[in-house]
Design an enzyme around this catalytic site. Structure first.
Site, PDB file in Angstrom:
ATOM      1  N   GLU A 131       0.795  -1.328   0.081  1.00  0.00           N
ATOM      2  CA  GLU A 131      -0.033   0.061  -0.031  1.00  0.00           C
ATOM      3  C   GLU A 131       0.834   1.282  -0.014  1.00  0.00           C
ATOM      4  OE1 GLU A 131      -3.753  -1.837   2.868  1.00  0.00           O
ATOM      5  OE2 GLU A 131      -2.181  -0.139   3.330  1.00  0.00           O
ATOM      6  N   CYS A 149       2.648   8.734   1.743  1.00  0.00           N
ATOM      7  CA  CYS A 149       2.875   7.658   2.876  1.00  0.00           C
ATOM      8  C   CYS A 149       3.080   6.470   2.267  1.00  0.00           C
ATOM      9  CB  CYS A 149       1.580   7.613   3.743  1.00  0.00           C
ATOM     10  SG  CYS A 149       1.604   6.458   5.315  1.00  0.00           S
ATOM     11  N   CYS A 163      -3.116  -2.454  14.822  1.00  0.00           N
ATOM     12  CA  CYS A 163      -2.642  -1.968  13.267  1.00  0.00           C
ATOM     13  C   CYS A 163      -3.136  -3.309  12.510  1.00  0.00           C
ATOM     14  CB  CYS A 163      -1.019  -2.169  13.264  1.00  0.00           C
ATOM     15  SG  CYS A 163      -0.309  -1.531  11.634  1.00  0.00           S
ATOM     16  N   GLY A 203       4.738  -2.038   7.422  1.00  0.00           N
ATOM     17  CA  GLY A 203       6.293  -2.182   7.883  1.00  0.00           C
ATOM     18  C   GLY A 203       6.890  -1.244   9.042  1.00  0.00           C
ATOM     19  N   SER A 233       9.532   6.758  10.516  1.00  0.00           N
ATOM     20  CA  SER A 233       8.699   6.601  11.544  1.00  0.00           C
ATOM     21  C   SER A 233       9.104   5.281  12.204  1.00  0.00           C
ATOM     22  CB  SER A 233       7.124   6.536  11.590  1.00  0.00           C
ATOM     23  OG  SER A 233       6.328   6.177  12.543  1.00  0.00           O
ATOM     24  N   CYS A 377      -3.500   1.936   8.011  1.00  0.00           N
ATOM     25  CA  CYS A 377      -2.468   1.129   7.360  1.00  0.00           C
ATOM     26  C   CYS A 377      -2.895  -0.306   7.282  1.00  0.00           C
ATOM     27  CB  CYS A 377      -1.273   1.239   8.399  1.00  0.00           C
ATOM     28  SG  CYS A 377       0.210   0.370   7.719  1.00  0.00           S
TER      29      CYS A 377
END
Length: 403
Positions: A131, A149, A163, A203, A233, A377
């Site tokens: 994604e 992103c 998540c 990830g 991040s 996500c």
């Protein structure tokens, strides 16, 4: 995924540290096998102009042909070597014969939310889906800022409890060109230049730091995205923040805390068991001293779990103890199917903000985007890639050894 229980044997319990090392070693072996199962293709995307010039010379061409390749990749955005009409046929054939590809993947699916946020699924060479999300910010004249992103892994081995990506399992690290191509896909979809990049997709970037740094270089040098417009991040992986600091990037480091104390954090972020909060905060403090760049802290607000005023007060105390002056980015939970967590009420979010600001902590609340496009996500990927990916470890512990 746990392995079937072996026949019971009475042995003396190993100390916790030794048991943890054993589990991490098993996780490393599994992740290494997953990575080797998909050897990196020879991708042109991600290479610098000097690299491309040298490649041209190596294939019997003049150096300036490498400059032409650079323009085709980063200006014309050619997706296949067959589209390299500006270079001789013999050069194109030499590239193909040597196993080179551009390194672009087809769009498998895309969905756009009412707020303009667009999530794209790319189908990789090994048929895995990843994604990437384009987040536009508009003004009266149209898009003024476009954030990409990007994902750094196919799935994620850390399995944070809230998540969707972790629920889909883990397959492998992404190669650098597979990260860069996500930004190009966003630009093509929006017909607008990407101005900001955040490594906050699928990830854990610190478990794939080599490829992340290679992609970062390409985004900065070849696509001309300023380092300060890039955010990396992490939920926290031992020894990697120090390694990142040694590169002295001007990009932002965003650390996902999600809890103000170790006990609560372990229930939300399983990998926290291997990385005590005190050690993580020390590393963040040293990162600032090494780079001069303050760390941003991500904090997902989960209704009734970590969103009380007392949690805000404890978080403020934690940050002050570690030097203070940090920025907190609050993220009201983006619901995913099958999760027990809920999104907090607006008044609860505001009370959390007020408690932090009263204690001199700079705070912002991230605007939730793409709620009607499965933009959390991992959500959209899980809809299309029904079969779970290879789990990161046969044990219950996540892999905390970076590639």
């Amino acid at each position: 995924m746990r392995m079937a229980a072996p026949q019971q044997v009475h042995v003396r319990a190993a100390p916790l540290a030794r048991a943890l090392r054993t589990r991490v070693a098993a996780a490393t072996a599994t992740a290494t096998a997953a990575a080797s199962a998909s050897s990196p293709e020879r991708a042109l995307l991600g290479l610098s102009e000097p690299d491309l010039r040298q490649l041209a010379v190596d294939l019997g061409q003049q150096s300036y042909r490498g400059k032409q390749l650079h323009d085709l990749l980063y200006k014309s955005r050619a997706k296949q070597i067959q589209e390299f009409s500006h270079v001789p046929k013999v050069f194109r054939e030499a590239l193909v014969g040597a196993g080179w590809k551009v390194g672009r993947s087809p769009v498998h699916h895309a969905v756009t939310a009412s707020d303009g946020t667009t999530k794209i699924l790319l189908k990789l060479e090994d048929n895995r889906l990843i994604e990437t999300v384009g987040i536009p910010v508009d003004d009266d004249k149209g898009p003024s800022r476009l954030t990409a992103c990007v994902s750094s892994q196919v799935g994620c081995p850390l399995r944070c409890s809230f998540c969707a990506t972790g629920k889909g399992g883990f397959a492998r690290n992404l190669h650098a060109h597979e990260i860069v191509e996500q930004v190009l896909a966003i630009e093509e979809t929006f017909q607008h230049r990407v101005t900001n990049v955040v490594f906050m997709g699928m990830g854990e970037p610190m478990l794939n730091l080599k490829s992340v740094l290679e992609a970062h270089r390409c985004l900065n040098k070849e696509l001309k995205i300023g380092q300060r417009m890039i955010t990396i991040s992490t939920v926290g992986v031992p020894n990697t923040i120090k390694k990142l600091a040694s590169h002295k990037l001007q990009s932002t480091l965003a650390v996902s805390l999600h809890a103000p104390n170790q006990k609560l954090r372990e229930t939300i972020v399983p990998s926290a068991k291997s990385y005590p909060l005190e050690a993580l905060m020390d590393d963040c403090k040293n990162y600032f001293l090494e780079t001069g760049r303050r760390v941003s802290f991500e904090y997902t607000l989960l209704a009734g779990i970590n969103d009380a005023k007392e949690h805000a007060e404890e978080l403020a105390e934690l940050l002050h103890t570690c030097g203070g002056g940090y920025h907190v980015n609050l993220i009201p939970y983006n619901p995913i199917q099958g999760s027990e967590y809920k999104r907090p009420y607006r008044k609860v979010v505001q009370a959390f903000v007020d408690a932090l600001e009263a204690r001199k902590i700079t705070v912002s609340v991230r605007q939730t985007r793409g709620l009607d496009a499965n933009a959390a996500c991992g959500q959209l990927r899980n809809e299309f890639q029904k079969n779970p990916l290879l789990e990161s470890s046969p044990s219950s512990e996540p892999n905390l050894v970076p590639a």
